[in-house]
Design an enzyme around this catalytic site. Structure first.
Site, PDB file in Angstrom:
ATOM      1  N   TRP A 171      46.431  81.328  77.419  1.00  0.00           N
ATOM      2  CA  TRP A 171      46.275  80.744  76.090  1.00  0.00           C
ATOM      3  C   TRP A 171      47.434  79.845  75.698  1.00  0.00           C
ATOM      4  CZ3 TRP A 171      42.836  78.888  73.340  1.00  0.00           C
ATOM      5  CH2 TRP A 171      42.963  78.662  71.974  1.00  0.00           C
ATOM      6  N   ASN A 172      48.669  80.231  76.004  1.00  0.00           N
ATOM      7  CA  ASN A 172      49.802  79.377  75.640  1.00  0.00           C
ATOM      8  C   ASN A 172      49.737  78.027  76.343  1.00  0.00           C
ATOM      9  OD1 ASN A 172      51.014  81.236  73.877  1.00  0.00           O
ATOM     10  ND2 ASN A 172      52.078  82.258  75.545  1.00  0.00           N
ATOM     11  N   SER A 173      49.461  78.044  77.645  1.00  0.00           N
ATOM     12  CA  SER A 173      49.361  76.780  78.396  1.00  0.00           C
ATOM     13  C   SER A 173      48.201  75.936  77.899  1.00  0.00           C
ATOM     14  CB  SER A 173      49.195  77.074  79.890  1.00  0.00           C
ATOM     15  OG  SER A 173      50.395  77.569  80.440  1.00  0.00           O
ATOM     16  N   GLN A 223      41.492  84.146  80.611  1.00  0.00           N
ATOM     17  CA  GLN A 223      41.535  82.785  81.155  1.00  0.00           C
ATOM     18  C   GLN A 223      40.161  82.196  81.454  1.00  0.00           C
ATOM     19  OE1 GLN A 223      44.357  83.316  84.384  1.00  0.00           O
ATOM     20  NE2 GLN A 223      45.857  84.177  82.951  1.00  0.00           N
ATOM     21  N   SER A 271      53.776  82.358  84.224  1.00  0.00           N
ATOM     22  CA  SER A 271      54.872  83.244  84.614  1.00  0.00           C
ATOM     23  C   SER A 271      54.408  84.512  85.320  1.00  0.00           C
ATOM     24  CB  SER A 271      55.681  83.638  83.366  1.00  0.00           C
ATOM     25  OG  SER A 271      54.843  84.299  82.431  1.00  0.00           O
ATOM     26  N   ASP A 329      52.593  92.795  67.397  1.00  0.00           N
ATOM     27  CA  ASP A 329      51.675  92.324  68.434  1.00  0.00           C
ATOM     28  C   ASP A 329      50.421  93.192  68.361  1.00  0.00           C
ATOM     29  OD1 ASP A 329      50.375  91.910  71.022  1.00  0.00           O
ATOM     30  OD2 ASP A 329      52.237  90.944  71.646  1.00  0.00           O
ATOM     31  N   HIS A 337      54.167  86.516  75.009  1.00  0.00           N
ATOM     32  CA  HIS A 337      53.924  87.172  73.723  1.00  0.00           C
ATOM     33  C   HIS A 337      55.090  86.939  72.762  1.00  0.00           C
ATOM     34  CE1 HIS A 337      50.448  90.004  74.743  1.00  0.00           C
ATOM     35  NE2 HIS A 337      50.658  89.297  75.838  1.00  0.00           N
ATOM     36  N   GLU A 362      49.155  74.330  74.651  1.00  0.00           N
ATOM     37  CA  GLU A 362      50.131  73.262  74.876  1.00  0.00           C
ATOM     38  C   GLU A 362      49.444  71.991  75.356  1.00  0.00           C
ATOM     39  OE1 GLU A 362      53.761  76.341  76.002  1.00  0.00           O
ATOM     40  OE2 GLU A 362      52.884  75.085  77.564  1.00  0.00           O
ATOM     41  N   GLN A 420      57.979  73.001  80.687  1.00  0.00           N
ATOM     42  CA  GLN A 420      56.565  72.610  80.624  1.00  0.00           C
ATOM     43  C   GLN A 420      56.240  71.656  79.486  1.00  0.00           C
ATOM     44  OE1 GLN A 420      53.391  75.028  82.200  1.00  0.00           O
ATOM     45  NE2 GLN A 420      52.580  75.270  80.135  1.00  0.00           N
ATOM     46  N   CYS A 448      59.815  74.786  85.519  1.00  0.00           N
ATOM     47  CA  CYS A 448      60.092  73.490  84.895  1.00  0.00           C
ATOM     48  C   CYS A 448      59.958  73.599  83.384  1.00  0.00           C
ATOM     49  CB  CYS A 448      59.141  72.427  85.443  1.00  0.00           C
ATOM     50  SG  CYS A 448      57.512  72.464  84.688  1.00  0.00           S
TER      51      CYS A 448
END
Length: 455
Positions: free
Chosen positions: A353-355, A375, A280, A114, A22, A358, A335, A333
């Site tokens: 959502w972030n992954s 997800q 995470s 947020d 976030h 990306e 990413q 790592c």
């Protein structure tokens, strides 16, 4: 020059929920605002500010005492108790910061909060200023929750499929887990719905997405409340390259194995590596962890697998030794660097959502294995809307078998790779255009800045 003079007096306070997934998007947005001449202060726990020491940034951090000597943020036994303590501490901190700014001779004009912290609107109103929610998930997810809030469908779901305005037909297992399993997450579901109760009071609602990615749903949401897509909130050097110093996320609560990862990837041919990471927070059960490990092994592909330190005990005995010629297993790592490396052929992900953003922004096909929250819905879009990946199938015991994992990896890395890569590169191009000068997200930010400096 006129806008610069006005903008230097324009102060924005940004209030994220204190989780890495976030904070980083809201911080990236804050830095974009700072490049437009606004003064931005991010209100966040002291422990998180401490973890970012030494990093140069155009954003000011206002640390709030975590109220806990252990270093853990506001320890609480339940999510409800955590939420109450967070609200008590940060509502006081937000009001105090607004008043402190007044004493420095510049007034706060807006609180960007947020979206799961809607009480921030009340604090802002008490001080005579506006507030704007920031959605850290997709417009599609926002539309689903909003339709439920408006009672266009009810829970528990009575039908196997739901058709909502501007969205694809959604099965039960395409829905966010807080909706498909409402009895399991009653508090979180309530939070996801309560955020809309004061949306009619805001002039802007920012979302970490971009218009072309969710065109139909953005058009529909725009008729309901003032949505402004400002994403993807990826460091500039991976997309529009307008700010050379913007190369990484500012916050990482885990230490990445940068050199080991990049050296290993450098030794591999283009498109030959499966990158595996579940973010995470996701924690697989021991049986599922074993199936995943053996599925990777059976695929006979090179793989780079992020297994957080707390999860390593779940790996099968001697798994690392037995796969060492084809694998690298690390606890964390970098990413973005990994996804942008030529050796990576696909990304096996939980589809947070972030992954997801990306991978789309860096043109990487996906094998998606959703765990909870948004997800499953993201996975639906990855496979059926954006056509850049395959979602694994779950057996009648709720398990994804090693055979299914092997099959999906080999499909994305094999026969379907060309088509998915072509689609992924299309989304990468559109993401870059959105953030570049004159692009849809850049224009949304410019329009916002032009209006806020006049208030």
């Amino acid at each position: 020059m006129e806008r610069e003079q006005g903008a230097t007096l324009t102060h924005i306070v940004v209030l994220p929920y204190p989780l890495q997934g976030h904070i980083n998007p809201m911080l990236k947005f804050s830095k974009r605002l700072a490049t437009k001449g606004l003064k931005v202060t991010l209100l966040t726990p002291k422990s998180i500010v401490e973890s970012m020491k030494g990093q140069a940034t155009s954003v000011t951090f206002e640390p709030i005492d975590d109220d806990d000597d252990s270093g853990e943020l506001i320890a609480a036994e339940t999510m409800e108790a955590y939420d109450e303590r967070f609200k008590a501490i940060f509502s006081h901190g937000l009001g105090g910061l607004i008043e402190k700014n007044k004493s420095y001779g510049y007034a706060t004009k807006l609180v960007v909060y947020d979206c799961i912290l809607p009480w921030a609107v009340d604090i802002a109103k008490q001080h005579g200023i506006g507030a704007a929610p920031f959605l850290t998930q997709s417009c599609t997810i926002a539309a689903i929750y909003y339709n439920l809030y408006q009672e266009r469908f009810t829970l528990p779901l009575q039908e196997p499929e739901v058709l909502l305005p501007s969205l694809p037909l959604l099965r039960m297992d395409d829905m966010p887990s807080f909706i498909s399993q409402p009895a399991s997450y009653p508090f979180i579901l309530r939070v996801c719905l309560e955020m809309f109760h004061n949306f009619h009071e805001v002039n802007w609602a920012f979302c970490n997405s971009f218009d072309k990615l969710e065109e139909e749903v953005v058009s529909w949401i725009s008729s309901q409340w003032p949505i402004k897509n400002i994403g993807p909130t990826i460091p500039s050097m991976y997309l529009d390259k307008r700010w050379k110093d913007d190369k990484n996320y500012d916050l990482s609560l885990f230490k990445p194995s940068v050199d080991a990862c990049m050296k290993w990837l450098d030794s591999k041919d283009t498109g030959t590596v499966v990158y595996v990471s579940f973010g995470s927070m996701a924690a697989l059960g021991e049986e599922q962890m074993e199936e995943l490990a053996l599925g990777l092994k059976r695929s006979n592909r090179y793989f780079l697998w992020v297994v957080r330190e707390s999860e390593t005990k779940k790996l099968p005995t001697k798994f690392i030794e037995e796969t060492t010629e084809r694998s690298l297993v690390v606890t964390w790592c970098p990413q973005l660097e990994v996804l942008s490396h030529k050796a990576v052929g696909c990304f096996m992900t939980h589809c947070g959502w972030n992954s997801t953003l990306e991978a789309l922004s860096l043109g990487v096909p996906m094998v998606v294995m959703p765990q909870w929250s948004d997800q499953a819905t993201n996975s639906k879009c990855v496979m059926d809307v954006w056509k850049v990946g395959i979602r694994v199938k779950v057996d009648n015991k709720g398990m994804v078998t090693r055979e299914e994992i092997e099959l999906c990896i080999n499909e994305v890395m094999g026969e379907k790779r060309k088509e998915m890569k072509r689609n992924a590169l299309k989304w990468k191009k559109l993401a870059t255009e959105a953030l570049d000068e004159g692009g849809s997200s850049d224009k949304n930010i410019e329009e916002f800045v032009a209006k806020i400096v006049q208030i």
